[in-house]
Design a protein around this motif. Structure first.
Motif, mmCIF file in Angstrom:
data_model
loop_
_atom_site.group_PDB
_atom_site.id
_atom_site.type_symbol
_atom_site.label_atom_id
_atom_site.label_comp_id
_atom_site.label_asym_id
_atom_site.label_seq_id
_atom_site.Cartn_x
_atom_site.Cartn_y
_atom_site.Cartn_z
ATOM 1 N N CYS A 52 0.844 -1.189 0.000
ATOM 2 C CA CYS A 52 0.000 0.000 0.000
ATOM 3 C C CYS A 52 0.885 1.246 0.000
ATOM 4 C CB CYS A 52 -0.897 -0.009 1.232
ATOM 5 S SG CYS A 52 -1.898 1.476 1.419
ATOM 6 N N THR A 63 -13.455 -6.047 -2.860
ATOM 7 C CA THR A 63 -14.392 -5.103 -3.466
ATOM 8 C C THR A 63 -14.486 -3.883 -2.571
ATOM 9 O OG1 THR A 63 -16.300 -6.090 -2.366
ATOM 10 C CG2 THR A 63 -15.776 -6.902 -4.576
ATOM 11 N N THR A 64 -14.940 -2.787 -3.150
ATOM 12 C CA THR A 64 -15.093 -1.552 -2.386
ATOM 13 C C THR A 64 -16.243 -0.742 -2.960
ATOM 14 O OG1 THR A 64 -13.920 0.366 -1.493
ATOM 15 C CG2 THR A 64 -13.477 -0.210 -3.793
ATOM 16 N N GLU A 65 -16.665 0.251 -2.214
ATOM 17 C CA GLU A 65 -17.708 1.168 -2.681
ATOM 18 C C GLU A 65 -17.059 2.377 -3.319
ATOM 19 O OE1 GLU A 65 -20.581 2.320 0.204
ATOM 20 O OE2 GLU A 65 -20.970 0.272 0.846
ATOM 21 N N VAL A 66 -17.674 2.868 -4.408
ATOM 22 C CA VAL A 66 -17.183 4.064 -5.086
ATOM 23 C C VAL A 66 -18.363 5.007 -5.264
ATOM 24 C CG1 VAL A 66 -16.190 4.973 -7.217
ATOM 25 C CG2 VAL A 66 -15.363 2.821 -6.272
ATOM 26 N N LYS A 78 -21.504 -0.376 -5.369
ATOM 27 C CA LYS A 78 -21.334 -0.975 -4.042
ATOM 28 C C LYS A 78 -20.237 -2.032 -3.999
ATOM 29 C CE LYS A 78 -25.559 0.131 -1.915
ATOM 30 N NZ LYS A 78 -25.778 0.350 -0.549
ATOM 31 N N ASN A 79 -20.057 -2.822 -5.039
ATOM 32 C CA ASN A 79 -19.083 -3.914 -5.020
ATOM 33 C C ASN A 79 -18.176 -3.847 -6.236
ATOM 34 O OD1 ASN A 79 -19.960 -5.207 -2.615
ATOM 35 N ND2 ASN A 79 -21.734 -5.968 -3.728
ATOM 36 N N ALA A 82 -11.557 -4.386 -6.707
ATOM 37 C CA ALA A 82 -10.387 -3.545 -6.452
ATOM 38 C C ALA A 82 -9.348 -4.327 -5.669
ATOM 39 C CB ALA A 82 -10.804 -2.301 -5.659
ATOM 40 N N VAL A 84 -7.479 -4.017 -2.294
ATOM 41 C CA VAL A 84 -7.770 -3.269 -1.068
ATOM 42 C C VAL A 84 -6.680 -3.537 -0.036
ATOM 43 C CG1 VAL A 84 -9.487 -2.863 0.730
ATOM 44 C CG2 VAL A 84 -10.230 -3.489 -1.568
ATOM 45 N N ALA A 89 -7.504 0.098 4.202
ATOM 46 C CA ALA A 89 -8.632 -0.042 3.267
ATOM 47 C C ALA A 89 -8.525 0.890 2.060
ATOM 48 C CB ALA A 89 -9.963 0.135 3.982
ATOM 49 N N GLN A 90 -7.347 1.383 1.753
ATOM 50 C CA GLN A 90 -7.135 2.161 0.534
ATOM 51 C C GLN A 90 -7.361 1.238 -0.660
ATOM 52 O OE1 GLN A 90 -6.422 5.425 0.078
ATOM 53 N NE2 GLN A 90 -6.374 5.142 -2.124
ATOM 54 N N ALA A 91 -8.092 1.707 -1.682
ATOM 55 C CA ALA A 91 -8.423 0.869 -2.829
ATOM 56 C C ALA A 91 -7.604 1.286 -4.047
ATOM 57 C CB ALA A 91 -9.909 0.980 -3.144
#
Length: 112
Positions: A52, A63-66, A78-79, A82, A84, A89-91
């Protein structure tokens, strides 16, 4: 009439708090007490060879939210796939996912 300094009253012992002697437990087959559900194989985590950029922790697939605000519109995924960071939790996104988001936001016309 005088009041005694202390009044002695019997205090009941809570149930099960005091035992006279430890109980003897017969040996048992501990494997027989395991749940009958089948064991799930452990999923192999896909870890990116880079660290990171914010905290130097390992980065793994997830997965992450954008959320994107553009021209008066709010778009959310929502998914989104990515890479992570496991600590902060930086994507980090693959180029194809970035292109998809850019195409979706490029089609938005200013709201009137």
């Amino acid at each position: 009439m005088s009041v005694p300094d202390r009044i002695a009253s019997p205090v009941p012992k809570p149930f099960g708090l005091y035992r006279s002697a430890p109980r003897r437990v017969s040996p048992a087959d501990l494997d027989a007490t395991l749940p009958l559900a089948p064991e799930r194989p452990q999923e192999a985590r896909e870890v990116l060879p880079m660290k990171c950029l914010c905290c130097q922790a390992p980065v793994e697939r997830g997965t992450t939210e954008v959320h994107v605000q553009r021209n008066g519109y709010n778009l959310s995924w929502k998914n989104l796939p990515a890479w992570v960071c496991t600590r902060c939790a930086q994507a980090y996104f693959e180029p194809r996912d970035v292109e998809m988001v850019l195409q979706a936001t490029g089609r938005l016309k200013p709201a009137s």
